[in-house]
Design a protein around this motif. Structure first.
Motif, PDB file in Angstrom:
ATOM      1  N   ASP A   1      13.531  -9.908   2.957  1.00 59.13           N
ATOM      2  CA  ASP A   1      14.744  -9.634   2.176  1.00 59.13           C
ATOM      3  C   ASP A   1      14.777 -10.409   0.865  1.00 59.13           C
ATOM      4  OD1 ASP A   1      17.314  -9.214   1.249  1.00 59.13           O
ATOM      5  OD2 ASP A   1      18.231 -10.578   2.709  1.00 59.13           O
TER       6      ASP A   1
ATOM      7  N   THR B   1      21.118 -20.099  -4.436  1.00 60.10           N
ATOM      8  CA  THR B   1      21.239 -20.928  -3.232  1.00 60.10           C
ATOM      9  C   THR B   1      20.300 -22.141  -3.264  1.00 60.10           C
ATOM     10  OG1 THR B   1      22.023 -19.112  -1.861  1.00 60.10           O
ATOM     11  CG2 THR B   1      20.939 -20.910  -0.715  1.00 60.10           C
TER      12      THR B   1
ATOM     13  N   CYS C   1      20.135 -14.963  -6.930  1.00 55.83           N
ATOM     14  CA  CYS C   1      20.491 -16.077  -6.047  1.00 55.83           C
ATOM     15  C   CYS C   1      20.400 -17.421  -6.738  1.00 55.83           C
ATOM     16  CB  CYS C   1      19.527 -16.153  -4.863  1.00 55.83           C
ATOM     17  SG  CYS C   1      19.541 -14.707  -3.857  1.00 55.83           S
TER      18      CYS C   1
HETATM   19  P1  XMP Z   1      16.824  -8.998  -4.788  1.00 57.47           P
HETATM   20  O1  XMP Z   1      15.768  -9.958  -5.268  1.00 57.47           O
HETATM   21  O2  XMP Z   1      16.235  -7.805  -4.129  1.00 57.47           O
HETATM   22  O3  XMP Z   1      17.618  -9.801  -3.652  1.00 57.47           O
HETATM   23  O4  XMP Z   1      17.772  -8.655  -5.872  1.00 57.47           O
HETATM   24  C1  XMP Z   1      18.593  -9.213  -2.859  1.00 57.47           C
HETATM   25  C2  XMP Z   1      18.953 -10.144  -1.715  1.00 57.47           C
HETATM   26  O5  XMP Z   1      19.500 -11.363  -2.221  1.00 57.47           O
HETATM   27  C3  XMP Z   1      20.414 -11.908  -1.262  1.00 57.47           C
HETATM   28  N1  XMP Z   1      21.659 -12.173  -1.962  1.00 57.47           N
HETATM   29  C4  XMP Z   1      22.022 -13.380  -2.417  1.00 57.47           C
HETATM   30  N2  XMP Z   1      21.451 -14.598  -2.252  1.00 57.47           N
HETATM   31  N3  XMP Z   1      23.162 -15.572  -3.539  1.00 57.47           N
HETATM   32  C5  XMP Z   1      22.036 -15.702  -2.806  1.00 57.47           C
HETATM   33  O6  XMP Z   1      21.527 -16.821  -2.673  1.00 57.47           O
HETATM   34  C6  XMP Z   1      23.802 -14.391  -3.742  1.00 57.47           C
HETATM   35  O7  XMP Z   1      24.821 -14.313  -4.419  1.00 57.47           O
HETATM   36  C7  XMP Z   1      23.207 -13.241  -3.127  1.00 57.47           C
HETATM   37  N4  XMP Z   1      23.573 -11.941  -3.068  1.00 57.47           N
HETATM   38  C8  XMP Z   1      22.602 -11.322  -2.346  1.00 57.47           C
HETATM   39  C9  XMP Z   1      20.552 -10.908  -0.158  1.00 57.47           C
HETATM   40  O8  XMP Z   1      19.745 -11.350   0.907  1.00 57.47           O
HETATM   41  C10 XMP Z   1      20.027  -9.635  -0.796  1.00 57.47           C
HETATM   42  O9  XMP Z   1      19.541  -8.698   0.149  1.00 57.47           O
END
Ligand code: XMP
Length: 498
Positions: free
Chosen positions: A348, A317, A315
């Motif tokens: 999550d 964000t 992420c």
């Molecule tokens: P982990 O740390 O387990 O996180 O790899 C998975 C979670 O990350 C979120 N997710 C994202 N958040 N940009 C974000 O800010 C992204 O591109 C992105 N893709 C996934 C999502 O909540 C997931 O379950």
């Protein structure tokens, strides 16, 4: 205690898993006595509180089936057409122990080179040959190791060296696993195709699968049909109502409204619409990180909340949007609030170890959702590849440019595409091969069991009870203490997980 760390917190410092450490408790029970079952939504309880993320490099049917067999649940991502996503759900719902319902098939005109390529990618060596090269096609033969062992011409056609239909032992559609087992025993074959009255293949049974321990006492199943539980993600655009309808029709048990910031009018309307239209399907809303966000979604009718913003391994964000929250603080505050309404939360993202899972559960989470932890397993989508001698699989954020181009932008842009510029909120990368989830999930479960046992806690329910009666003791670790708590002072070392 948690209230000292998070509530009497005049400096407004937010913490995450690594900042905290739990104090040991008194052990008066074995690790096998620890009960890690927990509530995932208002109506779904999981024996293993693990959820795989709705991401296109994490959860399709294979991941969802294996997660559910091990007592967790998988959420099918929505970077698929409505039909494709519903088909993924249907495969999970139709899963029958020991039956491979989606075997890789080849056509008679495929070549030895095609066979070798799939063998290398998938790691298995037997394929049914059908007239159209797909499951559902008319069975023409089978290719197994014995057929390919002496092939020298890579351009040789499959029809020239397959074991043809007339030499195959098959079972009729409707065969029970026990009957199939008997047929395999007497025929001494490795594979048993199951065909319908038109001789079209509907499944494949493998002797090696039958020999494996196929008993899954912890499996997540619905009470009525005894089928595996599965979830699927949707967005909040008008077409997502059609998507939800197709998913429900396919038998989905839980729908997750997938958004990085769930506190929006779009999501509130969607929760209300879905709850009214499909009262039997649990709806998870999110993501949220504060009680006030949670409140609006709970009032709209959410049966579960996904908590975490900008803390996933892929992420960006927090960097791009300046909004988010450290995950331990987010989990604690939202879980404490949602508990008043009986709504479980899903911690999550940001989970890097079994210790993080234990901390999430002890901070009030009902379950944890993982992306990177379960990416790079045999069951995650995509093929393994090598880079610098290391076996890897691709793993990417749904907000990465690559995933958004494939449809993932609905998680980040909620209205109906009035925006033309796409701003990435994630990256694309790769993670190391972790082998099969059939070994990895038991490892995670055992790790969490040891953690709770060390803390003197016998179940997730007891952890929550102690948390809210201020009997769980946490301390904040200084940066030096965090360093001390991980491997240090070695010239080199090897880390094996189990
Ligand atoms: P982990 O740390 O387990 O996180 O790899 C998975 C979670 O990350 C979120 N997710 C994202 N958040 N940009 C974000 O800010 C992204 O591109 C992105 N893709 C996934 C999502 O909540 C997931 O379950």
């Amino acid at each position: 205690t948690a209230s000292q760390v998070f509530v009497k917190n005049p400096a407004c410092v937010a913490y995450t898993y690594d900042d905290l450490i739990m104090m040991p408790g008194h052990i008066h029970f074995g690790v096998g006595d620890v009960d890690i079952s927990s509530n995932f939504t208002r109506n779904i309880r999981l024996n293993a509180p693990f959820v795989s993320s709705p991401m296109d490099t994490v959860t399709e049917h294979q991941m969802a089936i294996t997660m559910a067999l091990q007592g967790g649940i998988g959420i099918i991502h929505s970077n698929l057409s409505i039909e494709e996503q519903a088909a993924e759900v249907r495969i999970v719902k139709k899963f029958k122990n020991g039956f491979i319902l989606d075997p890789v098939c080849l056509g008679p005109e495929s070549t030895a080179a095609d066979v070798l390529k799939i063998k290398r990618q998938k790691g298995f060596s037997s394929f049914p040959i059908t007239d159209n090269g797909k499951i559902g096609g008319r069975l023409m033969g089978i290719i197994s190791n014995r057929d390919t062992a002496f092939i020298e011409d890579r351009k040789a056609k499959v029809k020239e060296f397959m074991t043809p239909r007339e030499k195959l032992v098959v079972a009729k559609d409707g065969v029970s696993l026990q009957e199939a087992n008997e047929i395999l025993k007497t025929s001494k074959k490795g594979k048993l195709p199951v065909v319908n009255e038109n001789d079209e293949i509907v499944a494949l049974i493998a002797r090696t699968d039958l020999q494996k321990n196929r008993d899954n006492p912890l499996a997540s199943k619905d009470k009525v049909n005894k089928q595996l539980l599965v979830g699927a993600a949707i967005g909040t655009r008008p077409t997502d109502r059609d998507r939800a309808a197709a998913l429900v029709e396919a038998g989905v048990n839980v729908i997750i409204i997938d958004s990085s910031q769930g506190d929006s009018v779009y999501q509130i309307e969607m929760v209300q619409y879905l709850k009214e239209k499909y009262p039997d399907v649990d709806i998870i809303a999110g993501n949220v990180v504060t009680p006030s966000q949670a409140n609006r979604l709970i009032q709209a009718g959410a049966d579960g909340l996904r908590v975490g913003m900008g803390i996933g391994s892929i992420c960006t964000t927090q960097e791009v949007c300046a909004v988010g929250r450290a995950q331990a603080s987010a989990v604690y505050h939202v879980a404490k609030f949602a508990k008043k309404f009986g709504v479980p939360i899903i911690a999550d993202g940001g989970v890097k170890s079994t210790g993080h899972i234990t901390k999430a559960l002890c901070l009030g989470a009902g379950s944890v959702m993982m992306g990177s932890m379960v990416a790079g397993t045999d069951e995650s989508p995509g093929e393994y590849f090598y880079q610098d001698g290391v076996r890897l699989k691709r793993y990417r954020g749904m907000g990465s440019v690559e995933a958004m181009d494939a449809g993932g932008d609905k998680r980040y842009v909620w209205d109906d595409m009035t925006t033309k510029v796409k701003v990435a909120q994630g990256v694309s990368g790769a993670v190391q091969d972790k082998g099969t989830l059939r070994r990895y999930i038991p490892y995670l479960m055992q790790g969490v069991g040891h953690g709770l046992q060390d803390a003197g806690i016998k179940s997730v329910a007891e952890a929550h009870e102690k948390l809210y009666s201020d009997k769980l003791r946490f301390e904040i670790r200084s940066p030096a203490a965090q360093k001390e708590g991980s491997v240090h002072g070695l010239h080199s070392y090897q880390k094996r997980l189990y």
